[in-house]
Design an enzyme around this catalytic site. Sequence first.
Site, mmCIF file in Angstrom:
data_model
loop_
_atom_site.group_PDB
_atom_site.id
_atom_site.type_symbol
_atom_site.label_atom_id
_atom_site.label_comp_id
_atom_site.label_asym_id
_atom_site.label_seq_id
_atom_site.Cartn_x
_atom_site.Cartn_y
_atom_site.Cartn_z
ATOM 1 N N TYR A 9 -14.738 38.796 11.883
ATOM 2 C CA TYR A 9 -15.317 39.437 13.074
ATOM 3 C C TYR A 9 -16.148 40.657 12.675
ATOM 4 O O TYR A 9 -17.228 40.889 13.215
ATOM 5 C CB TYR A 9 -14.191 39.849 14.026
ATOM 6 C CG TYR A 9 -14.695 40.298 15.382
ATOM 7 C CD1 TYR A 9 -14.764 39.395 16.437
ATOM 8 C CD2 TYR A 9 -15.092 41.614 15.603
ATOM 9 C CE1 TYR A 9 -15.222 39.791 17.690
ATOM 10 C CE2 TYR A 9 -15.554 42.026 16.844
ATOM 11 C CZ TYR A 9 -15.621 41.111 17.887
ATOM 12 O OH TYR A 9 -16.082 41.502 19.110
ATOM 13 N N PHE A 14 -45.682 38.462 24.355
ATOM 14 C CA PHE A 14 -45.109 37.144 24.636
ATOM 15 C C PHE A 14 -44.364 37.215 25.979
ATOM 16 O O PHE A 14 -43.938 38.282 26.402
ATOM 17 C CB PHE A 14 -44.150 36.733 23.505
ATOM 18 C CG PHE A 14 -43.570 35.364 23.718
ATOM 19 C CD1 PHE A 14 -44.386 34.249 23.687
ATOM 20 C CD2 PHE A 14 -42.223 35.174 23.989
ATOM 21 C CE1 PHE A 14 -43.869 32.981 23.921
ATOM 22 C CE2 PHE A 14 -41.699 33.910 24.208
ATOM 23 C CZ PHE A 14 -42.522 32.817 24.177
ATOM 24 N N ASP A 15 -44.185 36.054 26.633
ATOM 25 C CA ASP A 15 -43.588 36.035 27.996
ATOM 26 C C ASP A 15 -42.251 36.770 28.094
ATOM 27 O O ASP A 15 -42.008 37.491 29.056
ATOM 28 C CB ASP A 15 -43.254 34.633 28.524
ATOM 29 C CG ASP A 15 -44.070 33.514 27.979
ATOM 30 O OD1 ASP A 15 -45.074 33.777 27.315
ATOM 31 O OD2 ASP A 15 -43.689 32.374 28.240
ATOM 32 N N ASP A 59 -43.330 42.778 17.070
ATOM 33 C CA ASP A 59 -42.664 41.529 17.416
ATOM 34 C C ASP A 59 -42.966 40.621 16.227
ATOM 35 O O ASP A 59 -44.073 40.099 16.084
ATOM 36 C CB ASP A 59 -43.217 40.953 18.717
ATOM 37 C CG ASP A 59 -42.596 39.595 19.056
ATOM 38 O OD1 ASP A 59 -42.062 38.935 18.141
ATOM 39 O OD2 ASP A 59 -42.662 39.187 20.224
ATOM 40 N N ALA A 86 -41.820 37.685 15.065
ATOM 41 C CA ALA A 86 -41.396 36.285 15.044
ATOM 42 C C ALA A 86 -42.113 35.478 13.950
ATOM 43 O O ALA A 86 -41.492 34.724 13.214
ATOM 44 C CB ALA A 86 -41.641 35.639 16.416
ATOM 45 N N LYS A 109 -38.330 31.307 14.098
ATOM 46 C CA LYS A 109 -39.657 30.986 13.575
ATOM 47 C C LYS A 109 -39.654 31.273 12.069
ATOM 48 O O LYS A 109 -39.184 30.447 11.293
ATOM 49 C CB LYS A 109 -40.734 31.802 14.300
ATOM 50 C CG LYS A 109 -41.030 31.313 15.718
ATOM 51 C CD LYS A 109 -40.087 31.885 16.734
ATOM 52 C CE LYS A 109 -40.520 31.636 18.155
ATOM 53 N NZ LYS A 109 -39.487 32.066 19.114
ATOM 54 N N HIS A 111 -42.455 27.389 35.212
ATOM 55 C CA HIS A 111 -42.862 26.278 34.352
ATOM 56 C C HIS A 111 -41.700 25.453 33.798
ATOM 57 O O HIS A 111 -41.839 24.274 33.543
ATOM 58 C CB HIS A 111 -43.758 26.767 33.210
ATOM 59 C CG HIS A 111 -43.118 27.804 32.334
ATOM 60 N ND1 HIS A 111 -42.875 29.078 32.768
ATOM 61 C CD2 HIS A 111 -42.664 27.733 31.074
ATOM 62 C CE1 HIS A 111 -42.310 29.766 31.796
ATOM 63 N NE2 HIS A 111 -42.161 28.973 30.752
HETATM 64 N N1 F0G Z 1 -41.720 36.761 20.574
HETATM 65 C C1 F0G Z 1 -42.579 35.775 20.282
HETATM 66 C C2 F0G Z 1 -43.919 36.082 19.728
HETATM 67 C C3 F0G Z 1 -42.197 34.435 20.537
HETATM 68 O O1 F0G Z 1 -43.062 33.457 20.263
HETATM 69 C C4 F0G Z 1 -40.915 34.184 21.067
HETATM 70 C C5 F0G Z 1 -40.496 32.816 21.356
HETATM 71 C C6 F0G Z 1 -40.057 35.263 21.325
HETATM 72 C C7 F0G Z 1 -40.500 36.541 21.060
HETATM 73 C C8 F0G Z 1 -38.676 35.053 21.901
HETATM 74 O O2 F0G Z 1 -37.838 34.545 20.925
HETATM 75 O O3 F0G Z 1 -37.146 32.301 21.794
HETATM 76 O O4 F0G Z 1 -35.869 33.450 19.985
HETATM 77 O O5 F0G Z 1 -35.776 34.290 22.300
HETATM 78 N N2 F0G Z 1 -41.285 31.844 21.372
HETATM 79 C C9 F0G Z 1 -40.953 30.429 21.568
HETATM 80 C C10 F0G Z 1 -42.206 29.621 21.593
HETATM 81 C C11 F0G Z 1 -40.024 30.177 22.684
HETATM 82 O O6 F0G Z 1 -42.104 28.406 21.904
HETATM 83 O O7 F0G Z 1 -43.276 30.124 21.296
HETATM 84 P P1 F0G Z 1 -36.584 33.590 21.279
#
Ligand code: F0G
Length: 458
Positions: free
Chosen positions: A72, A124-125, A215, A217, A258, A450
């Site tokens: 843990y 990102f969204d 960010d 990713a 990613k 979506h």
């Molecule tokens: N930031 C970026 C640039 C991303 O592309 C994503 C996720 C996230 C943050 C969030 O990360 O999914 O691990 O919570 N992108 C995916 C996509 C979902 O299909 O581009 P997560």
Amino acid sequence: MKLPYAEPYRIKMVESIKKSTVAQRKKWIKEANYNLFNLKSDQVYIDLLTDSGTGAMSDKQWAEVMLGDESYAGSRSFEKLKNAVVDITGYKYFIPTHQGRAAENVLFSTLVKEGDIIPGNSHFDTTKGHIEFRKGKAVDCTIDAAFDTDLYHPFKGNIDLKKLEKVFTENPIEKIPFIVITVTCNTAGGQPVSMENIKAVSALCKQYKVAIYFDAARYAENCYFIKEREDAYKNKTIKEIAYEMFSYGDGMTMSSKKDGLVNMGGIIALKDKKVYRNATTFAIMYEGFITYGGMSGRDMGALAVGLYEALEYDYLASRVTQVQYLGEKLDEFGVPVQKPIGGHAVYLDANKFVPTIPKEEYRAQALAVELYIIAGIRGVEIGTILADRDPETRENRYPELELVRLAIPRRTYTHNHMEYIASALKTIYDSRAEAKNGYTIVWEAPIMRHFTVKLEKI
Ligand code: F0G
């Protein structure tokens, strides 16, 4: 003779994927209300919905899974991961989380207050969602070149410095706690940010005393583009480039799904001890104790190895070459794609592909559905359905670009799969004049529609 490109790995284990007929797919997509998220994976032949958590792990990563320490607190796997993150980023403080948006949730709980403004290249969204959920405002300072899909620009993910400075000067600066640089910029089409731009943004932020968070990713892919396209970096290793890049920021959040080369996981890495201390409280509430943060020990071990594998030049060259191969093949066929081809995906320009379908009938979605029916390939709409309605007027927001994203999972599909995808799209493109009707929405959720939207064919 110049030898052709080939992958720097061979295949040790295979997973069957299912073929199907056009008639079967017509039935399945109707049952799924013409929403590709509603399909079962067995109804899909080549799945390009996302490159997130869908890649293949290496033998070395799987070996790490067996070495996982599931304690843990204070596990060896945590130590391995922490050492990798500190070594790669240069940031002293590390918190694991279960995925990227969880990292955003923890960090933004610490940093974002109601009324704050968070500029960036293009959020990102989920990043935007976490800012707006806290009643902050996310402002995109994308360079204008990013909106012209035919224009070549080596770094379409760059921040427009004038737009950024305008945000700084037109708002009380204490309302701007930090900016986000997304590398590569997913929303702008997987486009990279140059080191020159990052340095200039860093200088501007220092002047106005605003922090910078990455960010990260797809940071390794971004560093590959810097090496390939920025002369000053052509003799540096990807790891050196990454280290320098992170040195211009105050911390990062990352979706490890990613460039971590794992199926699940997230990272927060920070320079500042105070920010770290505050974030740990939220990490414990939302994710778990600070030495596992929603990840199992074996997954942390696999991630520690994946982070280094993603920085290998040969891996990145093969990754980006595969995506580019598909994009260039489509371009050769005349299929309109966003240029230059980004790091993780090829984007079809639906405004140019099917202008005959009215935009009110969701032309990018119509194209994505057609690609599924014709060939069993699942992409994703990045257009009006994703852009959702204006929160005040409840009218559809029509974005400048109507795209279909074909995201390529890492180390997963072969050259023949790319040929198959390109041929399928050529077939659709050749009969595009027949495309007249799109879709109408019969049900939608009030937010993030979506994922669950139900559509009917017009
Ligand atoms: N930031 C970026 C640039 C991303 O592309 C994503 C996720 C996230 C943050 C969030 O990360 O999914 O691990 O919570 N992108 C995916 C996509 C979902 O299909 O581009 P997560």
